[in-house]
Design a protein around this motif. Structure first.
Motif, mmCIF file in Angstrom:
data_model
loop_
_atom_site.group_PDB
_atom_site.id
_atom_site.type_symbol
_atom_site.label_atom_id
_atom_site.label_comp_id
_atom_site.label_asym_id
_atom_site.label_seq_id
_atom_site.Cartn_x
_atom_site.Cartn_y
_atom_site.Cartn_z
ATOM 1 N N LYS A 221 0.854 -1.179 0.000
ATOM 2 C CA LYS A 221 0.000 0.000 0.000
ATOM 3 C C LYS A 221 0.896 1.237 0.000
ATOM 4 O O LYS A 221 2.045 1.176 0.487
ATOM 5 C CB LYS A 221 -0.913 -0.007 1.216
ATOM 6 N N PRO A 222 0.451 2.338 -0.577
ATOM 7 C CA PRO A 222 1.294 3.534 -0.680
ATOM 8 C C PRO A 222 1.896 3.933 0.666
ATOM 9 O O PRO A 222 1.206 3.961 1.692
ATOM 10 C CB PRO A 222 0.314 4.600 -1.195
ATOM 11 N N GLY A 223 3.215 4.168 0.654
ATOM 12 C CA GLY A 223 3.901 4.640 1.860
ATOM 13 C C GLY A 223 4.496 3.554 2.719
ATOM 14 O O GLY A 223 5.203 3.853 3.689
ATOM 15 N N PHE A 224 4.236 2.267 2.385
ATOM 16 C CA PHE A 224 4.734 1.174 3.233
ATOM 17 C C PHE A 224 5.946 0.456 2.624
ATOM 18 O O PHE A 224 6.410 -0.554 3.164
ATOM 19 C CB PHE A 224 3.630 0.154 3.508
ATOM 20 N N GLU A 225 6.461 0.955 1.498
ATOM 21 C CA GLU A 225 7.579 0.283 0.836
ATOM 22 C C GLU A 225 8.789 0.161 1.762
ATOM 23 O O GLU A 225 9.392 -0.917 1.884
ATOM 24 C CB GLU A 225 7.986 1.049 -0.435
ATOM 25 N N LYS A 226 9.151 1.249 2.402
ATOM 26 C CA LYS A 226 10.344 1.258 3.246
ATOM 27 C C LYS A 226 10.184 0.325 4.435
ATOM 28 O O LYS A 226 11.124 -0.398 4.817
ATOM 29 C CB LYS A 226 10.640 2.672 3.729
ATOM 30 N N GLU A 227 9.007 0.297 5.039
ATOM 31 C CA GLU A 227 8.778 -0.547 6.212
ATOM 32 C C GLU A 227 8.903 -2.029 5.858
ATOM 33 O O GLU A 227 9.502 -2.810 6.601
ATOM 34 C CB GLU A 227 7.402 -0.245 6.803
ATOM 35 N N ILE A 228 8.320 -2.416 4.713
ATOM 36 C CA ILE A 228 8.416 -3.814 4.285
ATOM 37 C C ILE A 228 9.865 -4.167 3.929
ATOM 38 O O ILE A 228 10.351 -5.256 4.239
ATOM 39 C CB ILE A 228 7.489 -4.077 3.074
ATOM 40 N N ALA A 229 10.575 -3.232 3.299
ATOM 41 C CA ALA A 229 11.979 -3.472 2.962
ATOM 42 C C ALA A 229 12.808 -3.683 4.221
ATOM 43 O O ALA A 229 13.697 -4.541 4.262
ATOM 44 C CB ALA A 229 12.524 -2.306 2.148
#
Length: 327
Positions: free
Chosen positions: A252-260
């Motif tokens: 979902k938008p904005g969660f890329e860094k957290e999942i990485a």
């Protein structure tokens, strides 16, 4: 998958000593053969004991005259041995489990027919059994401490610290350096190990190939070093990482860094994380063992369904590296 066994990577010529032989003479055999121990064999060829470089340095540190004491006073009667037909992957596991530097190889009758050192593992096994992306040399490195550049001080250090390397006179020395210095009546730094400096990001397989090409036992980065035993142990837990997969994740938008960041915590399996444009946001490159499901690897990343919208897993069935041989 390779079918290498212990007999395929063992060295067939190794130093042997008599129990009554002076330790000094046995130490000369270690240096001559560039092997960190002498084996003591019975008349039938079975193993009676082993004396290592560390045993010699411990005697030197205690002030003993190694020209006068016999090998039998220092030798150990038990050590890890391996049968000639044991698969190399199991040999790696033995190095990892027992943290040893070497092990004799026996035939069906228990006779010693060869030896395998951690250097043999690095030179002959790791380039053939380890995936090119498995493991970083930096993870196998440890800091080298500075010691006084004299045989007595260095001998005491190695006997008490139980490490593989140290700095003396700004150079990396080993137990073998100290024994060479003892035999040549010189300083350990004058018999320092040859080393190559490598980036910590270099993978274990390439580091092993580089070490074999240059006939060295140590690599360094700054004042950190990795000995062949460190590399053999580091390779142990990664030897089963034989299946490569690409995991595509849409967040979902904005969660890329957290999942990485969550994926990076799985660093033993996840070897790269890339941000991409298109229908997916992240591409993870993963290595897993033959019995390990990729979906199990994804569980920690998919617990919060508010963050991940979709995933796609692509299992690599075969690889060919341009400019080199296929894997």
């Amino acid at each position: 998958m390779t079918s290498l066994t212990a007999k395929d990577i063992m060295r067939k010529v190794f130093p042997v000593a008599d129990p009554e032989e002076p330790v000094l003479e046995a130490a000369k055999k270690m240096v001559e053969h560039e092997y960190g121990a002498v084996l003591i064999l019975s008349d039938d060829g079975t193993l009676s004991g082993i004396m290592t470089e560390r045993d010699v340095l411990r005697a030197v540190a205690e002030g003993k005259d190694i020209a006068q004491i016999p090998v039998k006073d220092l030798m150990k009667k038990t050590t890890v041995v391996v049968h000639k037909d044991v698969p190399v992957r199991l040999v790696l596991q033995l190095f990892g489990a027992y943290k040893v530097r070497r092990m004799p190889v026996t035939d069906d009758d228990g006779r010693v027919i060869g030896v395998i050192s951690s250097t043999d593992v690095v030179y002959e096994a790791i380039p053939k059994v380890l995936h090119p992306l498995a493991g970083r040399i930096g993870d196998a490195m440890k800091p080298a401490e500075e010691v006084e550049d004299s045989v007595p001080s260095a001998a005491r250090y190695f006997a008490s610290k139980k490490v593989d390397g140290a700095l003396a006179g700004g150079k990396l020395i080993s137990e073998r350096s100290v024994i060479r210095a003892l035999l040549d009546s010189t300083k350990p730094s004058e018999r320092a190990e040859r080393v190559i400096y490598v980036p910590p990001e270099m993978n274990l397989r390439n580091a092993s190939i580089l070490m074999k090409l240059n006939k060295i036992r140590f690599v360094m980065n700054d004042n950190n070093y990795a000995f062949t035993r460190d590399i053999a142990i580091a390779a142990t837990e990664r030897a089963e990482f034989t299946m490569k997969s690409y995991i595509l994740i849409k967040t979902k938008p904005g969660f890329e860094k957290e999942i990485a960041e969550k994926a990076s915590s799985l660093k033993s399996n996840i070897v790269s994380i890339e941000y991409v444009a298109g229908p997916y946001d992240l591409v993870l490159t993963a290595l897993t063992g033959p019995q390990e499901e990729v979906k199990d690897l994804l569980i920690p990343l998919l617990r919060d369904k508010e963050q991940v919208v979709d995933t796609l897993t692509l299992v690599v069935l075969g690889e060919k590296y341009l400019g080199g041989s296929g894997e």
